[in-house]
Design an enzyme around this catalytic site. Structure first.
Site, PDB file in Angstrom:
ATOM      1  N   ARG A 133       1.387  -8.408  -2.289  1.00 50.12           N
ATOM      2  CA  ARG A 133       1.854  -9.604  -1.585  1.00 50.12           C
ATOM      3  C   ARG A 133       1.103  -9.874  -0.286  1.00 50.12           C
ATOM      4  O   ARG A 133       0.677 -10.996  -0.014  1.00 50.12           O
ATOM      5  CB  ARG A 133       3.356  -9.481  -1.249  1.00 50.12           C
ATOM      6  CG  ARG A 133       4.242  -9.687  -2.430  1.00 50.12           C
ATOM      7  CD  ARG A 133       5.478  -8.829  -2.337  1.00 50.12           C
ATOM      8  NE  ARG A 133       5.120  -7.462  -2.651  1.00 50.12           N
ATOM      9  CZ  ARG A 133       5.135  -6.957  -3.889  1.00 50.12           C
ATOM     10  NH1 ARG A 133       5.555  -7.679  -4.882  1.00 50.12           N
ATOM     11  NH2 ARG A 133       4.758  -5.709  -4.119  1.00 50.12           N
ATOM     12  N   THR A 134       0.980  -8.840   0.542  1.00 46.36           N
ATOM     13  CA  THR A 134       0.390  -9.072   1.860  1.00 46.36           C
ATOM     14  C   THR A 134      -1.067  -9.500   1.712  1.00 46.36           C
ATOM     15  O   THR A 134      -1.527 -10.440   2.366  1.00 46.36           O
ATOM     16  CB  THR A 134       0.508  -7.798   2.726  1.00 46.36           C
ATOM     17  OG1 THR A 134       1.859  -7.344   2.668  1.00 46.36           O
ATOM     18  CG2 THR A 134       0.141  -8.068   4.162  1.00 46.36           C
ATOM     19  N   LYS A 179     -18.162   7.346   2.176  1.00 47.26           N
ATOM     20  CA  LYS A 179     -19.301   8.179   2.585  1.00 47.26           C
ATOM     21  C   LYS A 179     -19.056   8.798   3.958  1.00 47.26           C
ATOM     22  O   LYS A 179     -19.909   9.473   4.514  1.00 47.26           O
ATOM     23  CB  LYS A 179     -20.576   7.325   2.661  1.00 47.26           C
ATOM     24  CG  LYS A 179     -20.942   6.628   1.370  1.00 47.26           C
ATOM     25  CD  LYS A 179     -22.190   5.760   1.586  1.00 47.26           C
ATOM     26  CE  LYS A 179     -22.489   4.897   0.382  1.00 47.26           C
ATOM     27  NZ  LYS A 179     -23.507   3.879   0.681  1.00 47.26           N
ATOM     28  N   HIS A 222       4.560  -3.253  10.776  1.00 49.61           N
ATOM     29  CA  HIS A 222       4.156  -4.289   9.815  1.00 49.61           C
ATOM     30  C   HIS A 222       4.657  -5.614  10.409  1.00 49.61           C
ATOM     31  O   HIS A 222       5.593  -6.233   9.907  1.00 49.61           O
ATOM     32  CB  HIS A 222       4.788  -4.008   8.457  1.00 49.61           C
ATOM     33  CG  HIS A 222       4.143  -4.730   7.315  1.00 49.61           C
ATOM     34  ND1 HIS A 222       3.319  -5.826   7.492  1.00 49.61           N
ATOM     35  CD2 HIS A 222       4.205  -4.511   5.974  1.00 49.61           C
ATOM     36  CE1 HIS A 222       2.922  -6.243   6.291  1.00 49.61           C
ATOM     37  NE2 HIS A 222       3.436  -5.461   5.368  1.00 49.61           N
TER      38      HIS A 222
HETATM   39  C1  NCD Z   1       5.561  -2.945   2.316  1.00 45.11           C
HETATM   40  C2  NCD Z   1       4.492  -2.155   3.025  1.00 45.11           C
HETATM   41  O1  NCD Z   1       3.332  -2.148   2.626  1.00 45.11           O
HETATM   42  O2  NCD Z   1       4.850  -1.551   4.033  1.00 45.11           O
HETATM   43  N1  NCD Z   1       5.086  -3.859   1.381  1.00 45.11           N
HETATM   44  C3  NCD Z   1       4.735  -5.126   1.796  1.00 45.11           C
HETATM   45  O3  NCD Z   1       3.868  -5.291   2.608  1.00 45.11           O
HETATM   46  N2  NCD Z   1       5.415  -6.154   1.312  1.00 45.11           N
HETATM   47  C4  NCD Z   1       6.676  -2.139   1.798  1.00 45.11           C
HETATM   48  C5  NCD Z   1       6.396  -0.980   0.911  1.00 45.11           C
HETATM   49  O4  NCD Z   1       5.259  -0.708   0.538  1.00 45.11           O
HETATM   50  O5  NCD Z   1       7.368  -0.297   0.577  1.00 45.11           O
END
Ligand code: NCD
Length: 319
Positions: free
Chosen positions: A60-61, A90, A141
């Site tokens: 998604r991100t 490397k 995040h």
């Molecule tokens: C999350 C992450 O990468 O922290 N996913 C996301 O970005 N939607 C949550 C996860 O990986 O559990």
């Protein structure tokens, strides 16, 4: 007036200072939503270049950052699997990689996901261009927190007087940390209940800091917390961190501790919602998906609008 995000890195959610900053960004996200839904072109980033570097898995991100930059008209260089396929394998360090991507792509902005907690900070120091943190280690995040709050705000038309219940791996999960901090910035009589097994409780320094600004409770009673929630925010137990420390047997013991069922959701308030940053690996049963309170699919779409708004805010001076 230009946005407080203009020309800045966006590394930590703590950089968001006021509710007004959030509301201004959300207003732009609403505008982006309209453009996307009506098929209207809005390409303020024409001629700009955005580099997207991912050192950890993502669906998604990654896709929403790429789509957001492209929809705004930017040139996009997007590289997934950096840890495996770039010169990182490397032995090149992050500073040199960031510098190289800047030179080779003439990027105006870098989006980075990386397993180290301080990776975005390191990248920002090494690069002359703004860095957006798309997930750093177990710590932050920040764009996920913004899209989570945008989803909440769209539904409730407010971001105060809400009881948010965060469930699952609060130790290794980074999304709940950024969202909890963001709710602490908003304050507004919100409260948070953390639900986790003892082994996966939120770090005590985080809880201590949050308690200075927002009401926090900790419990392992999911049923009770869910019944009183406005928002239930589920998360998966983060297998990769157990694997890295050779504790997969512990993961197996913990992974199914909290599972949200249709029956539990039926006991929730009518207006409440269920969120999840995804991917889910069993902690929300599929039978929940049809309940109108399940908002985790719409939540993903918020990511596109909020990331468009943020990219524009960082790269475009508006008057
Ligand atoms: C999350 C992450 O990468 O922290 N996913 C996301 O970005 N939607 C949550 C996860 O990986 O559990």
């Amino acid at each position: 007036m230009s946005s407080p995000f203009f020309g800045q890195n966006f590394i930590s959610i703590n950089q968001v200072k006021t509710k007004k900053d959030i509301l201004d960004l959300f207003k732009r996200a609403d505008f982006m939503k309209q453009c996307v839904e009506k098929g209207k072109l809005h390409e303020p980033l024409r001629g700009k270049s955005v580099a997207v570097l991912f050192y950890q898995p993502s669906t998604r991100t990654f896709s929403s950052f790429v789509a957001a930059a492209q929809r705004l008209g930017a040139y996009v260089t997007a590289i997934h699997g950096m840890e495996e396929f770039s010169s990182v394998s490397k032995g090149e360090d992050l500073r040199d990689t960031v510098r190289s991507i800047y030179e080779t792509t003439a990027a105006d902005l870098l989006v980075l996901r990386h397993p180290d907690n301080n990776s975005s900070q390191v990248a920002a120091e090494a690069s002359p261009l703004p860095v957006i943190n798309a997930g750093s280690g177990k710590l932050e995040h920040p764009t996920q927190a913004l899209l989570d709050l945008y989803t909440i705000y769209e539904h409730f038309k407010r971001m105060d007087s809400l009881h948010v219940v965060m469930v699952g791996d609060l130790l290794y999960g980074r999304t709940i940390k950024s969202l909890a901090k963001l709710l602490g910035i908003v304050q507004g009589n919100n409260r948070i209940t953390f639900v986790s097994p003892d082994e996966l409780k939120a770090p005590s320094e985080l809880v201590t800091d949050l308690k200075k600004v927002i009401q926090i409770e900790e419990t392992s009673n999911l049923r009770e917390a869910v019944a009183d929630a406005d928002v239930v925010y589920m998360t998966r137990v983060q297998r990769e961190w157990f694997e890295a420390s050779g504790k997969l047997d512990e993961y197996e013991k913990l992974k199914n501790r909290f599972i949200l069922t249709r029956h539990m959701v039926s006991q929730m308030k009518k207006k409440a919602i269920v969120l999840h940053p995804l991917p889910r690996v069993g902690e929300i049963l599929e039978e929940v998906d049809d309940d109108p309170r399940a908002k985790y699919f719409q939540q993903m779409r918020s990511g596109l609008y909020v990331r468009m708004a943020l990219l524009e805010a960082i790269l475009m001076k508006r008057s």
